[in-house]
Write a protein that holds these residues in place. Structure first.
Motif, PDB file in Angstrom:
ATOM      1  N   THR A 170      38.536  45.311 -50.939  1.00  0.00           N
ATOM      2  CA  THR A 170      37.439  44.346 -51.049  1.00  0.00           C
ATOM      3  C   THR A 170      36.134  45.125 -50.946  1.00  0.00           C
ATOM      4  N   ALA A 171      35.236  44.854 -51.853  1.00  0.00           N
ATOM      5  CA  ALA A 171      33.998  45.626 -51.902  1.00  0.00           C
ATOM      6  C   ALA A 171      32.811  44.723 -52.182  1.00  0.00           C
ATOM      7  N   THR A 172      31.756  44.936 -51.403  1.00  0.00           N
ATOM      8  CA  THR A 172      30.483  44.263 -51.650  1.00  0.00           C
ATOM      9  C   THR A 172      29.460  45.357 -51.927  1.00  0.00           C
ATOM     10  N   LEU A 173      29.099  45.480 -53.188  1.00  0.00           N
ATOM     11  CA  LEU A 173      28.232  46.585 -53.589  1.00  0.00           C
ATOM     12  C   LEU A 173      26.781  46.128 -53.689  1.00  0.00           C
ATOM     13  N   ARG A 189      39.982  38.409 -57.464  1.00  0.00           N
ATOM     14  CA  ARG A 189      38.753  37.648 -57.701  1.00  0.00           C
ATOM     15  C   ARG A 189      37.615  38.642 -57.631  1.00  0.00           C
ATOM     16  N   GLU A 190      36.403  38.197 -57.873  1.00  0.00           N
ATOM     17  CA  GLU A 190      35.277  39.132 -57.901  1.00  0.00           C
ATOM     18  C   GLU A 190      35.179  39.894 -56.584  1.00  0.00           C
ATOM     19  N   GLY A 191      35.213  41.208 -56.695  1.00  0.00           N
ATOM     20  CA  GLY A 191      35.082  42.047 -55.513  1.00  0.00           C
ATOM     21  C   GLY A 191      36.373  42.298 -54.765  1.00  0.00           C
ATOM     22  N   VAL A 192      37.491  41.785 -55.284  1.00  0.00           N
ATOM     23  CA  VAL A 192      38.780  41.968 -54.608  1.00  0.00           C
ATOM     24  C   VAL A 192      39.772  42.522 -55.627  1.00  0.00           C
ATOM     25  N   TYR A 193      40.304  43.703 -55.355  1.00  0.00           N
ATOM     26  CA  TYR A 193      41.141  44.393 -56.328  1.00  0.00           C
ATOM     27  C   TYR A 193      42.476  44.779 -55.699  1.00  0.00           C
ATOM     28  N   HIS A 220      36.614  47.094 -47.425  1.00  0.00           N
ATOM     29  CA  HIS A 220      37.816  47.042 -46.602  1.00  0.00           C
ATOM     30  C   HIS A 220      39.008  47.383 -47.486  1.00  0.00           C
ATOM     31  N   LEU A 221      39.895  48.217 -46.974  1.00  0.00           N
ATOM     32  CA  LEU A 221      41.100  48.571 -47.704  1.00  0.00           C
ATOM     33  C   LEU A 221      42.301  48.175 -46.855  1.00  0.00           C
ATOM     34  N   LEU A 222      43.139  47.300 -47.404  1.00  0.00           N
ATOM     35  CA  LEU A 222      44.284  46.767 -46.683  1.00  0.00           C
ATOM     36  C   LEU A 222      45.573  47.141 -47.395  1.00  0.00           C
ATOM     37  N   GLU A 223      46.617  47.398 -46.618  1.00  0.00           N
ATOM     38  CA  GLU A 223      47.949  47.564 -47.188  1.00  0.00           C
ATOM     39  C   GLU A 223      48.797  46.395 -46.716  1.00  0.00           C
ATOM     40  N   VAL A 224      49.318  45.623 -47.664  1.00  0.00           N
ATOM     41  CA  VAL A 224      50.017  44.384 -47.326  1.00  0.00           C
ATOM     42  C   VAL A 224      51.290  44.253 -48.155  1.00  0.00           C
TER      43      VAL A 224
END
Length: 314
Positions: free
Chosen positions: A8-11, A35-39, A66-70
């Motif tokens: 998730t990124a907010t640039l 979705r926008e900002g979530v890859y 934020h980088l998550l492993e799920v």
């Protein structure tokens, strides 16, 4: 269940350089957008390290990331995630380009045919690099390209041998000295490389015979790289690899590497970086030498250089 990376990124809108850099990395990672900002990207993807790099770059720039492993919560969500990476459309487009290439090859020059075939190979490799869950579509694409390559070789090199299924016997190299080795005229990469292998590692005093009609090969000659020859394609091995294995030379790492290169040019398969360069050089040798003895003499230096390069490579 697949392990997934979610970024998730907010640039910030400024400076724009960061946004451009992250956008390019996202594109080259072949990730999907939730979705926008979530890859999202499979954690096992070869491009997964780029997610870690982007997360660090964004946070280093003072922006939020934020980088998550799920894992998916259930089979339905897992299926939904995988569907984001469905490459069937890309494989369908590739199949169509194969059909168009097959039609165009009938009236194209040899140089144009080989260039177009290389373009097809690069296109498929690009699709495969983005296909993290290959299935039947991927298998069909590989098979289709292999078929086109075989058809192309039959068109450009009439008499290209069909592969046989047989064990490769280990031969006594001392019994293969001062022999006549025969193959089809105007040798391409596999035949040239095999002749080089014979002259440098097998027979200390060989004579080479270039056959306009392979069916008229003298009985006393050792034929190679045509149907019914003493040495030809066996299983998935091309003639160079068969001769190397027949005399126990395949254990030489540099010859094995050269075999991979010759194999890819002659039969396709796993791409080898040096292939386009070697093809271009052999094409140049063909243009320079109308006589096949002169062609081989010039090619010997080329394969000597390749072998030396592979021996010195780490």
């Amino acid at each position: 269940m697949t392990h997934w990376l979610i970024l998730t990124a907010t640039l910030p809108t400024s400076p724009s350089g960061l946004r451009v850099r992250i956008w390019r990395k996202l594109k080259s990672s072949h990730c999907a957008t939730l979705r926008e900002g979530v890859y999202i990207l499979p954690a096992s993807a070869t491009t997964a390290p780029s997610f870690w790099e982007m997360d660090e770059a964004i946070r280093s720039a003072g922006a939020e990331s934020h980088l998550l492993e799920v894992q998916a919560r259930d089979a339905a969500q897992e299926s939904g995630f995988r569907a984001l990476f469905d490459r069937h459309d890309l494989y369908a487009e590739f199949a169509q380009t194969l059909k168009e290439a097959r039609k165009a090859f009938k009236s194209a020059s040899e140089a144009d045919v080989r260039k177009a075939l290389r373009t097809q190979e690069v296109q498929l490799q690009a699709i495969q690099s983005a296909d993290f869950f290959p299935g039947k579509a991927a298998e069909s694409a590989v098979s289709g390209l292999q078929t086109l390559r075989q058809e192309t070789e039959r068109l450009l090199s009439p008499g290209e041998p069909a592969s046989v299924t047989a064990p490769i016997a280990l031969l006594d190299i001392h019994e293969y000295q001062g022999r006549t080795w025969a193959t089809r005229a105007r040798p391409w990469v596999d035949r040239l490389a095999t002749a080089w292998l014979v002259q440098r590692f097998v027979d200390q005093a060989p004579t080479f015979l270039w056959l306009v009609n392979a069916k008229k090969c003298p009985k006393t000659a050792l034929g190679f790289d045509f149907d019914g020859a003493a040495f030809t394609h066996v299983g998935e091995r091309v003639t160079f690899e068969v001769v190397a294995a027949s005399f126990g030379l395949h254990t030489d790492p540099a010859l094995a590497r050269l075999g991979e290169l010759v194999h890819f040019i002659d039969a396709g398969g796993i791409a080898v970086d040096e292939a386009p360069g070697l093809e271009m050089l052999v094409r140049g040798l063909h243009a320079q030498h109308a006589d096949d003895d002169a062609l081989l003499a010039a090619a010997l230096a080329l394969f000597d250089t390749l072998y030396a390069a592979f021996r010195s490579a780490p």
